[in-house]
Enzyme design. Structure first.
Site, mmCIF file in Angstrom:
data_model
loop_
_atom_site.group_PDB
_atom_site.id
_atom_site.type_symbol
_atom_site.label_atom_id
_atom_site.label_comp_id
_atom_site.label_asym_id
_atom_site.label_seq_id
_atom_site.Cartn_x
_atom_site.Cartn_y
_atom_site.Cartn_z
ATOM 1 N N CYS A 33 -35.075 2.739 19.162
ATOM 2 C CA CYS A 33 -34.114 2.507 20.251
ATOM 3 C C CYS A 33 -33.143 3.671 20.365
ATOM 4 O O CYS A 33 -32.977 4.257 21.431
ATOM 5 C CB CYS A 33 -33.313 1.230 20.014
ATOM 6 S SG CYS A 33 -34.161 -0.256 20.552
ATOM 7 N N CYS A 79 -27.954 -5.839 14.700
ATOM 8 C CA CYS A 79 -29.125 -5.077 15.134
ATOM 9 C C CYS A 79 -30.353 -5.513 14.330
ATOM 10 O O CYS A 79 -31.437 -5.678 14.883
ATOM 11 C CB CYS A 79 -28.894 -3.582 14.949
ATOM 12 S SG CYS A 79 -28.480 -2.737 16.481
ATOM 13 N N CYS A 97 2.059 3.582 -3.097
ATOM 14 C CA CYS A 97 1.274 4.718 -3.589
ATOM 15 C C CYS A 97 1.010 5.727 -2.475
ATOM 16 O O CYS A 97 1.124 6.932 -2.666
ATOM 17 C CB CYS A 97 -0.075 4.278 -4.138
ATOM 18 S SG CYS A 97 0.009 3.335 -5.659
ATOM 19 N N CYS A 119 0.848 -1.199 0.000
ATOM 20 C CA CYS A 119 0.000 0.000 0.000
ATOM 21 C C CYS A 119 0.880 1.244 0.000
ATOM 22 O O CYS A 119 0.547 2.278 -0.586
ATOM 23 C CB CYS A 119 -0.895 0.024 1.244
ATOM 24 S SG CYS A 119 -1.851 -1.461 1.479
#
Lengths: 238, 106
Positions: A157, A199, A60, A57
């Site tokens: 909720c 959930c 770049c 990674c």
């Protein structure tokens, strides 16, 4: 008089700043999250750092350039003009730009990479992408839509009853400012989509299929809803 | 190699009681859970943790299946001399890992 009361109530609810789930945790859990040598999420950040180097990674991206990235995702992908989240972005980088085989979205390496990237933004306020208005509206509609055998919406909720108890647990306001996070219940690191799936299954509804755009829409709405909170990744939650 | 997070003070004064904190990445699979295919997952836990200070045991613990993943252990230690702390975790499937840290009496 009634109008005045309604206006005052609206001002109160609108004016209330979002409260991170961190604030309703026990002092012991807060200490665990604060201390980088006690926060188990940091183990996965270290994994991510090693993967970042190993997967190239860094050829770049400078690590320093990742600061602030997690704070503005989900974002609009310029090429496809669709909203994508941080994991989608990492997958796109890996598959399209590096030509490497796809990583399963919730497998350990992907979670570790996302944790490492998100960790770079720790302490920065969330800055939702202004171009995602459509996704955000869809996400808000999903957030308020009653679902499942229990016929409950997220809002019932996390807006209406936040701070009260669901069995023994305090219901948090449901802000997604610390993902990927270490949940004691999971005994490991998990993504926001996993939390959403939990959930949704919790209200006995059928979760959306993996990678469905509904998740990103919900994420986009959650980011806007948590505006002003700071990134806590990797957070610790009960 | 499992990742570890260790808090050991760099320098201490003679006779000081210091707190050592250890955290190791480990699934601590109990052996009582079933996997996706319905089969029981075989037990994979850390059985024993030892801390040697200059090759003298200063803290030992036996771990059991009810202990959470990524076990976090802390203990205190009175330091009278400079030396090397060696932390060893041993467990199922031949798991064994040792980390060392230096403690310097200033």
């Amino acid at each position: 008089m009634r109008q005045l009361a309604a206006a005052a109530l609206a001002a109160l609810t609108l004016g209330a700043a979002p409260r991170s789930g961190f604030e309703t945790m026990t002092p012991e859990l807060q200490a665990m999250q604060r201390d980088d040598l006690a926060n188990p999420g940091m183990l996965y950040v270290a994994d991510g750092e090693a993967l970042w180097a190993q997967e190239g990674c860094g050829s770049c991206h400078a690590v320093a350039a990742m600061r602030g990235v997690a704070a503005r995702y989900p974002a609009l992908d310029a090429a496809s003009q669709t909203p994508i989240d941080l994991t989608d972005r990492i997958a796109q980088c890996r598959e399209a730009r590096q030509g490497k085989p796809a990583l399963p979205p919730e497998a350990a390496p992907m979670l570790a990479l996302a944790a490492f990237v998100a960790h770079q933004s720790r302490g920065m306020p969330l800055q939702p992408d202004a171009q995602l208005e459509g996704a955000r509206r869809q996400g808000e509609a999903l957030f308020r839509e009653r679902r499942g055998q229990l016929n409950l919406s997220c809002a019932q909720c996390h807006d209406d009853n936040a701070g009260r108890k669901l069995a023994g647990s305090t219901i948090p306001e449901g802000h997604a400012n610390g993902y990927p996070l270490y949940r004691l219940e999971w005994q490991g690191l998990g993504s926001l989509q996993r939390r959403l799936r939990n959930c949704i299954a919790g209200v006995r509804s059928e979760p959306y299929p993996p990678g469905a755009p509904e998740y990103v829409a919900l994420e986009a709405y959650l980011a806007a809803r948590a505006r002003g909170l700071v990134v806590e990744s990797p957070a610790v939650r009960p | 190699m499992a990742r570890t997070l260790l808090r050991v003070p760099a320098t201490v004064t003679r006779g000081e009681v210091v707190e050592i904190r250890t955290l190791i990445q480990h699934p601590m699979e109990t052996g009582f859970r079933s996997g996706e295919n319905g089969r029981m997952l075989s037990r994979d836990i850390i059985r024993r943790f030892t801390c040697l200070y200059n090759n003298r045991p200063v803290f030992e613990a036996e771990l059991h299946p009810a202990i959470a993943a990524n076990p976090y252990l802390t203990f205190t230690l009175r330091v009278d001399e400079s030396g090397i702390l060696a932390f060893t975790w041993e467990g199922d499937n031949g798991f064994s890992q040792t980390e060392t840290r230096t403690l310097t009496v200033a």
